[in-house]
Design a protein around this motif. Structure first.
Motif, PDB file in Angstrom:
ATOM      1  N   SER A  24     -24.623   9.281 -12.024  1.00 18.51           N
ATOM      2  CA  SER A  24     -25.590   8.192 -11.827  1.00 18.51           C
ATOM      3  C   SER A  24     -24.973   6.809 -12.001  1.00 18.51           C
ATOM      4  O   SER A  24     -25.521   5.821 -11.495  1.00 18.51           O
ATOM      5  N   LEU A  25     -23.828   6.742 -12.695  1.00 19.30           N
ATOM      6  CA  LEU A  25     -23.242   5.431 -12.983  1.00 19.30           C
ATOM      7  C   LEU A  25     -22.723   4.742 -11.723  1.00 19.30           C
ATOM      8  O   LEU A  25     -23.050   3.576 -11.451  1.00 19.30           O
ATOM      9  N   PHE A  26     -21.924   5.433 -10.921  1.00 12.32           N
ATOM     10  CA  PHE A  26     -21.246   4.777  -9.805  1.00 12.32           C
ATOM     11  C   PHE A  26     -22.194   4.357  -8.678  1.00 12.32           C
ATOM     12  O   PHE A  26     -22.056   3.251  -8.150  1.00 12.32           O
ATOM     13  N   PRO A  27     -23.179   5.167  -8.290  1.00 11.60           N
ATOM     14  CA  PRO A  27     -24.143   4.646  -7.307  1.00 11.60           C
ATOM     15  C   PRO A  27     -24.967   3.492  -7.855  1.00 11.60           C
ATOM     16  O   PRO A  27     -25.314   2.561  -7.113  1.00 11.60           O
ATOM     17  N   SER A  28     -25.250   3.504  -9.155  1.00 13.83           N
ATOM     18  CA  SER A  28     -25.983   2.387  -9.764  1.00 13.83           C
ATOM     19  C   SER A  28     -25.152   1.115  -9.719  1.00 13.83           C
ATOM     20  O   SER A  28     -25.682   0.025  -9.434  1.00 13.83           O
ATOM     21  N   SER A  86     -27.395   8.420   0.594  1.00 10.02           N
ATOM     22  CA  SER A  86     -27.805   7.097   0.135  1.00 10.02           C
ATOM     23  C   SER A  86     -27.559   7.012  -1.362  1.00 10.02           C
ATOM     24  O   SER A  86     -27.545   8.041  -2.050  1.00 10.02           O
ATOM     25  N   TRP A  87     -27.378   5.819  -1.864  1.00  7.01           N
ATOM     26  CA  TRP A  87     -27.214   5.663  -3.308  1.00  7.01           C
ATOM     27  C   TRP A  87     -28.442   6.180  -4.047  1.00  7.01           C
ATOM     28  O   TRP A  87     -28.328   6.791  -5.109  1.00  7.01           O
ATOM     29  N   GLY A  88     -29.625   5.963  -3.487  1.00  8.00           N
ATOM     30  CA  GLY A  88     -30.835   6.497  -4.092  1.00  8.00           C
ATOM     31  C   GLY A  88     -30.876   8.013  -4.055  1.00  8.00           C
ATOM     32  O   GLY A  88     -31.360   8.660  -4.987  1.00  8.00           O
ATOM     33  N   THR A  89     -30.343   8.595  -2.972  1.00 10.14           N
ATOM     34  CA  THR A  89     -30.292  10.059  -2.864  1.00 10.14           C
ATOM     35  C   THR A  89     -29.365  10.659  -3.920  1.00 10.14           C
ATOM     36  O   THR A  89     -29.653  11.706  -4.498  1.00 10.14           O
ATOM     37  N   ILE A  90     -28.238   9.993  -4.161  1.00 11.91           N
ATOM     38  CA  ILE A  90     -27.304  10.465  -5.195  1.00 11.91           C
ATOM     39  C   ILE A  90     -27.988  10.472  -6.565  1.00 11.91           C
ATOM     40  O   ILE A  90     -27.867  11.426  -7.347  1.00 11.91           O
ATOM     41  N   LEU A  91     -28.738   9.399  -6.856  1.00 11.75           N
ATOM     42  CA  LEU A  91     -29.452   9.327  -8.132  1.00 11.75           C
ATOM     43  C   LEU A  91     -30.545  10.390  -8.202  1.00 11.75           C
ATOM     44  O   LEU A  91     -30.774  10.991  -9.256  1.00 11.75           O
ATOM     45  N   GLN A 112     -19.612  10.239  -1.555  1.00  9.65           N
ATOM     46  CA  GLN A 112     -21.038   9.960  -1.415  1.00  9.65           C
ATOM     47  C   GLN A 112     -21.333   8.465  -1.546  1.00  9.65           C
ATOM     48  O   GLN A 112     -22.141   7.904  -0.799  1.00  9.65           O
ATOM     49  N   VAL A 113     -20.668   7.810  -2.496  1.00 15.46           N
ATOM     50  CA  VAL A 113     -20.892   6.379  -2.705  1.00 15.46           C
ATOM     51  C   VAL A 113     -20.392   5.572  -1.510  1.00 15.46           C
ATOM     52  O   VAL A 113     -21.039   4.612  -1.075  1.00 15.46           O
ATOM     53  N   VAL A 114     -19.245   5.960  -0.954  1.00 13.45           N
ATOM     54  CA  VAL A 114     -18.701   5.245   0.206  1.00 13.45           C
ATOM     55  C   VAL A 114     -19.669   5.333   1.384  1.00 13.45           C
ATOM     56  O   VAL A 114     -19.981   4.321   2.029  1.00 13.45           O
ATOM     57  N   TRP A 115     -20.153   6.523   1.691  1.00 12.48           N
ATOM     58  CA  TRP A 115     -21.088   6.673   2.798  1.00 12.48           C
ATOM     59  C   TRP A 115     -22.446   6.070   2.478  1.00 12.48           C
ATOM     60  O   TRP A 115     -23.168   5.622   3.373  1.00 12.48           O
ATOM     61  N   GLY A 116     -22.797   6.032   1.201  1.00 16.52           N
ATOM     62  CA  GLY A 116     -24.041   5.380   0.798  1.00 16.52           C
ATOM     63  C   GLY A 116     -24.012   3.880   1.043  1.00 16.52           C
ATOM     64  O   GLY A 116     -25.065   3.262   1.270  1.00 16.52           O
TER      65      GLY A 116
END
Length: 303
Positions: free
Chosen positions: A271-275, A250-255, A94-98
């Motif tokens: 929440s840590l890794f997308p942040s 998106s990183w916001g979507t993950i959060l 998720q973070v990679v695609w974000g």
């Protein structure tokens, strides 16, 4: 008629000298920037993140559907580097695609801000008078608007797509770049090579877009890095509020998913890794802007 040829020849010589001077300045600018540690750090991080976005299909699979329910909310391990979410999907994927989503929205927003702000700044600075009053007055109006509520309303009206999110952010990001462009235009339009171009009958649009704009690009680039960083934060905020594209990660979507499922505290990795991704990307753009600014203004290095 006899004086026209010498004037034209002398103007050509001046323009040639100016061109050589520009090339020399660009070379010096490049060398000074390469020696700036903050700027190079930001540039390297940005290039690394761009590479991740471009090669996302090779780095990870697209996180779609439901993951392995036997691996729900697993902390980081050898199989799932960033852990898993509440339905067993890999946070790493998720973070990679974000990364791709954040860079895309930031680029769209910045391009729109440049297309609106740069022409307004150029025309306001070059012509002055009523043109400047109208252009800068419009910029002042946008600067005083409550941006976040308006973004939320526009996102709800236009629809949740990445293109619409980039458009909305860009429409509220142009005033700063318009002001920077106007200030540079005011400083440049009185230079001798501009007067020489007028003397030989160069058309005004060529003077504005060829001579003035080309010399105003460096400070515009500095401002663009700031807009890119702000756009990433704005996109993450809109996605966290559920106004992003639901079909894209998106990183916001993950959060937002971490908050919606109530695991934002217990499953810290969710929440840590997308942040961290948001922080690194925004800081990289800011570092790049600082490096460009210090290269353009050597006195800042002594502060």
């Amino acid at each position: 008629m006899g004086q026209t040829a010498p004037l034209s020849e002398s103007s050509r010589q001046r323009e040639t000298a100016v061109m050589w001077k520009k090339q020399s300045r660009m070379r010096q600018f490049f060398l000074h920037f390469c020696s700036n540690r903050i700027g190079m750090t930001g540039l390297i991080c940005i290039l690394f993140l761009i590479a991740i976005a471009l090669f996302a299909p090779l780095i990870s699979k697209y996180p779609e559907g439901y993951g392995d329910t036997t691996h729900m909310l697993q902390p980081p391990n050898s199989e799932y580097w960033f852990g898993t979410d509440s339905i067993g999907l890999s946070i790493f994927d998720q973070v990679v695609w974000g990364t791709r989503v954040s860079l895309y929205v930031g680029s769209v927003a910045t391009a729109i801000a440049v297309m609106i702000g740069v022409p307004i700044g150029l025309l306001s600075g070059y012509y002055g008078g009523r043109v400047s009053t109208f252009g800068m007055g419009l910029a002042d109006i946008f600067l005083t608007l409550p941006i976040l509520p308006l973004m939320i309303i526009m996102a709800a009206v236009l629809g949740n797509s990445l293109g619409n999110v980039g458009l909305i952010i860009g429409l509220f990001s142009w005033p700063s770049i318009a002001r920077v462009t106007r200030a540079e235009t005011l400083a440049l339009k009185e230079n001798q090579y501009i007067e020489a171009a007028r003397a030989v009958g160069t058309k005004e649009y060529k003077i504005i877009f060829r001579h003035i704009l080309m010399n105003a690009i460096p400070p515009i680039l500095v401002n663009m890095t700031m807009i890119l960083g702000d756009a990433v934060i704005s996109e993450a905020g809109l996605s966290f509020l559920g106004l992003g594209d639901p079909s894209s990660w998106s990183w916001g979507t993950i959060l937002q998913n971490a908050h919606a499922t109530g695991v934002i505290i217990n499953a810290w990795w969710h929440s840590l890794f997308p942040s961290i991704g948001i922080i690194i990307l925004v800081l990289s753009f800011n570092f790049l802007g600082i490096g460009l600014n210090e290269t353009l203004h050597p006195k800042l290095r002594k502060l």
